[in-house]
Design a protein around this motif. Structure first.
Motif, short mmCIF file in Angstrom:
data_model
loop_
_atom_site.label_atom_id
_atom_site.label_comp_id
_atom_site.label_asym_id
_atom_site.label_seq_id
_atom_site.Cartn_x
_atom_site.Cartn_y
_atom_site.Cartn_z
N ALA A 71 -13.07 -38.77 -0.69
CA ALA A 71 -12.33 -39.58 0.28
C ALA A 71 -10.83 -39.39 0.16
CB ALA A 71 -12.70 -41.05 0.11
N SER A 72 -10.31 -39.36 -1.07
CA SER A 72 -8.87 -39.20 -1.26
C SER A 72 -8.39 -37.85 -0.73
CB SER A 72 -8.50 -39.31 -2.74
OG SER A 72 -8.80 -40.60 -3.22
N ILE A 109 -6.22 -46.56 1.73
CA ILE A 109 -7.66 -46.69 1.96
C ILE A 109 -8.43 -45.62 1.19
CG2 ILE A 109 -9.48 -46.43 3.71
CD1 ILE A 109 -7.59 -47.79 5.69
N GLY A 110 -7.95 -44.38 1.21
CA GLY A 110 -8.62 -43.31 0.47
C GLY A 110 -8.69 -43.59 -1.02
N VAL A 111 -7.56 -44.02 -1.59
CA VAL A 111 -7.51 -44.32 -3.03
C VAL A 111 -8.42 -45.50 -3.37
CG1 VAL A 111 -6.01 -45.16 -4.88
CG2 VAL A 111 -5.21 -43.34 -3.38
N LEU A 112 -8.36 -46.55 -2.55
CA LEU A 112 -9.17 -47.74 -2.82
C LEU A 112 -10.66 -47.46 -2.66
CD1 LEU A 112 -6.92 -50.46 -1.12
CD2 LEU A 112 -7.42 -50.24 -3.57
N LEU A 113 -11.02 -46.62 -1.71
CA LEU A 113 -12.44 -46.26 -1.57
C LEU A 113 -12.95 -45.54 -2.81
CD1 LEU A 113 -12.66 -45.07 2.15
CD2 LEU A 113 -13.74 -47.09 1.16
N ASP A 114 -12.18 -44.61 -3.33
CA ASP A 114 -12.59 -43.90 -4.54
C ASP A 114 -12.62 -44.83 -5.75
OD1 ASP A 114 -12.99 -41.47 -3.29
OD2 ASP A 114 -10.97 -40.74 -3.68
N ALA A 115 -11.65 -45.77 -5.81
CA ALA A 115 -11.54 -46.65 -6.97
C ALA A 115 -12.62 -47.73 -6.98
CB ALA A 115 -10.16 -47.30 -6.99
N THR A 116 -13.12 -48.11 -5.81
CA THR A 116 -14.08 -49.22 -5.72
C THR A 116 -15.50 -48.77 -5.39
OG1 THR A 116 -13.56 -49.55 -3.37
CG2 THR A 116 -12.26 -50.81 -4.97
N GLY A 117 -15.73 -47.47 -5.39
CA GLY A 117 -17.07 -46.99 -5.04
C GLY A 117 -17.39 -47.21 -3.58
N ASP A 118 -16.44 -46.89 -2.71
CA ASP A 118 -16.60 -46.99 -1.25
C ASP A 118 -16.78 -48.42 -0.76
OD1 ASP A 118 -16.31 -44.26 -0.99
OD2 ASP A 118 -18.48 -43.86 -1.00
N TYR A 120 -15.45 -50.73 1.55
CA TYR A 120 -14.56 -50.71 2.71
C TYR A 120 -13.85 -52.05 2.92
CZ TYR A 120 -16.03 -46.10 4.33
OH TYR A 120 -16.24 -44.75 4.44
N ARG A 121 -14.45 -53.14 2.46
CA ARG A 121 -13.79 -54.44 2.63
C ARG A 121 -12.49 -54.50 1.84
NH1 ARG A 121 -18.55 -59.09 2.81
NH2 ARG A 121 -19.72 -58.17 4.55
N VAL A 122 -12.53 -54.03 0.63
CA VAL A 122 -11.31 -53.99 -0.19
C VAL A 122 -10.32 -52.98 0.38
CG1 VAL A 122 -10.37 -53.44 -2.46
CG2 VAL A 122 -12.51 -54.72 -2.27
N ALA A 123 -10.82 -51.80 0.72
CA ALA A 123 -9.93 -50.73 1.18
C ALA A 123 -9.20 -51.11 2.46
CB ALA A 123 -10.74 -49.45 1.39
N PHE A 124 -9.90 -51.67 3.43
CA PHE A 124 -9.27 -52.01 4.70
C PHE A 124 -8.39 -53.26 4.62
CE2 PHE A 124 -12.06 -48.92 6.69
CZ PHE A 124 -11.29 -48.47 7.75
N SER A 125 -8.47 -54.01 3.54
CA SER A 125 -7.59 -55.16 3.37
C SER A 125 -6.14 -54.75 3.20
CB SER A 125 -8.04 -55.99 2.16
OG SER A 125 -9.31 -56.57 2.39
N SER A 126 -5.89 -53.48 2.90
CA SER A 126 -4.51 -53.00 2.78
C SER A 126 -3.77 -53.11 4.12
CB SER A 126 -4.50 -51.54 2.31
OG SER A 126 -5.25 -50.71 3.18
#
Length: 432
Positions: free
Chosen positions: A53-54, A376-385, A387-393
């Motif tokens: 993703a990153s 979003i790319g970094v957070l998806l990799d860091a959280t195992g995809d 999307y709720r956490v990633a899109f909160s940015s």
């Protein structure tokens, strides 16, 4: 579009203006097709180049980094060289970039091709805005700008509907190489028919003063509160939809929401159609009620934040279809709202600084988009995809932008009133 009620020295508008401007926006139309082509090919690109993703987000980040970094230089070039020359250079660059992406055998070459595409793409929109101010009366400015944005979204629609089908029908190389032919077509149209300004409306020649001229153009434009307010309006409004359409919408809808690619593509199309419809409405409202600019911009930000919050916080694993439909419809308002930024920068600057001021304004949304794509790319990799956490940015950048808008709105309004009073003193004509 007649200019009979316009300001002294206003361009006449009319059919000739519409035809010339049409050639310019056709270049922008093709540039947007190329820019957004990765949005429907993101999952295919991940498989083709074997990236996570990153690394996938790096495609769009690099493209937007080049785009954003080029905005002020392009604005200066447009003010200095005129629209036709800058658009011509842009067409050559983004067409070569699209061809390179079609034949890229490796991730590194594909990255270089997207960077080249971003460089050419960066030269289109500012040039089209400048073309509009040179050919149409000032009172038509908001509508002409919104129509340009609408044409751009039509290009996005072509990516979503046509290029996506070609990609899965004839394959990666044939789809991207075939689409590059559109660049050749608009280049020929540009050479044959485009003209920088109507006869009798030639701009005053600008003496070339090297670095001093560049510094003065940038500094004088930046000192205007309207330019900075325009930048922050563009920053805050554009990026949620841009990120969704450019890269992460399809993966979010397919992987996180469990939709088929066809259904996800339909929702992306809904974003584009909503954008086109809202653009016409916003343009008409602002042309008639100038004071509606900021309420429309802030209202769009608030509605976008609310729908994202409801979607991401939905208690079930997947949001219901009705909610995704509403989300995509509201995201469609982001593009038209971002165009309002230019309606703050335009009256704050004289004609000889329009390109530079528009370049500064246009940086805003693309810097925000680039930042969010990366986050979003970094957070998806860091959280195992997740999307709720990633899109909160998204909320972080919206909060930053709204803070800056509220800080600058008073100063920009006062300065605009001062200019309006001064123009009434100088001439018996009043802006319509």
């Amino acid at each position: 579009m007649s200019g009979s009620a316009g300001l002294p020295g206003d361009p006449p508008g009319g059919r000739r203006a519409l035809a010339v401007w049409g050639v310019g926006v056709s270049v922008y139309f093709v540039a947007v097709i190329f820019r957004t082509s990765l949005g429907v090919a993101g999952l295919d690109a991940a498989d083709r180049f074997h990236v996570n993703a990153s690394a996938l987000s790096t495609f769009s980040i690099l493209q937007l980094l080049v785009y954003a970094g080029m905005q002020i230089p392009v604005g200066l070039l447009v003010d200095r060289l005129g629209t036709k020359k800058v658009l011509g250079i842009g067409v050559v660059l983004f067409t070569v970039g699209q061809l390179g992406f079609a034949f890229s055998p490796s991730y590194g070459m594909a990255l270089a091709s997207r960077a080249l595409l971003g460089c050419g793409d960066a030269m289109t929109f500012i040039s089209v805005l400048r073309l509009g101010t040179r050919w149409f009366p000032a009172r038509r400015g908001p509508m002409v700008a919104q129509l340009a944005g609408l044409v751009g979204m039509a290009g996005n629609l072509v990516s979503t509907l046509v290029l996506a089908r070609l990609l899965h029908g004839i394959g990666w190389t044939a789809a991207f190489a075939g689409s590059a032919l559109a660049g050749v077509v608009v280049f020929v149209l540009l050479l044959l028919f485009l003209k920088d300004h109507p006869e009798g409306h030639e701009p005053e020649p600008l003496p070339h003063q090297g670095a001093a001229y560049v510094r003065r153009q940038i500094a004088t434009s930046w000192r205007e509160p309207g330019t900075r307010l325009g930048l922050w309006v563009h920053f805050t409004t554009q990026f949620p939809a841009m990120v969704f359409l450019l890269l992460w919408g399809m993966p979010f809808l397919v992987e996180a929401q469990g939709l088929s690619r066809g259904t996800a593509g339909g929702l992306l199309t809904l974003v584009v159609l909503s954008n086109m419809a809202v653009g016409l409405v916003y343009g008409q409202i602002i042309a008639r009620h100038h004071a509606a600019r900021l309420p429309l911009a802030l209202g769009t930000v608030g509605a976008t934040a609310l729908l994202w919050a409801v979607t991401l916080a939905y208690p079930a694993d997947r949001a219901p279809m009705w909610l995704l439909v509403v989300l995509c419809t509201v995201l469609g308002a982001c593009g038209p709202a971002s165009m309002i930024g230019f309606d703050f920068a335009r009256p704050a600057n004289p004609p000889e600084r329009q390109g530079t001021a528009s370049g500064i304004t246009n940086m805003g949304g693309f810097v925000a988009s680039m930042t969010t794509l990366f986050a979003i790319g970094v957070l998806l990799d860091a959280t195992g995809d997740d999307y709720r956490v990633a899109f909160s940015s998204v909320f972080v950048l919206q909060a930053l932008g709204v803070t800056q808008i509220m800080r600058l709105r008073g100063r920009a309004a006062r300065r605009e009133r001062e200019r309006l009073v001064a123009s009434r003193v100088e001439t018996v004509h009043v802006p319509v």
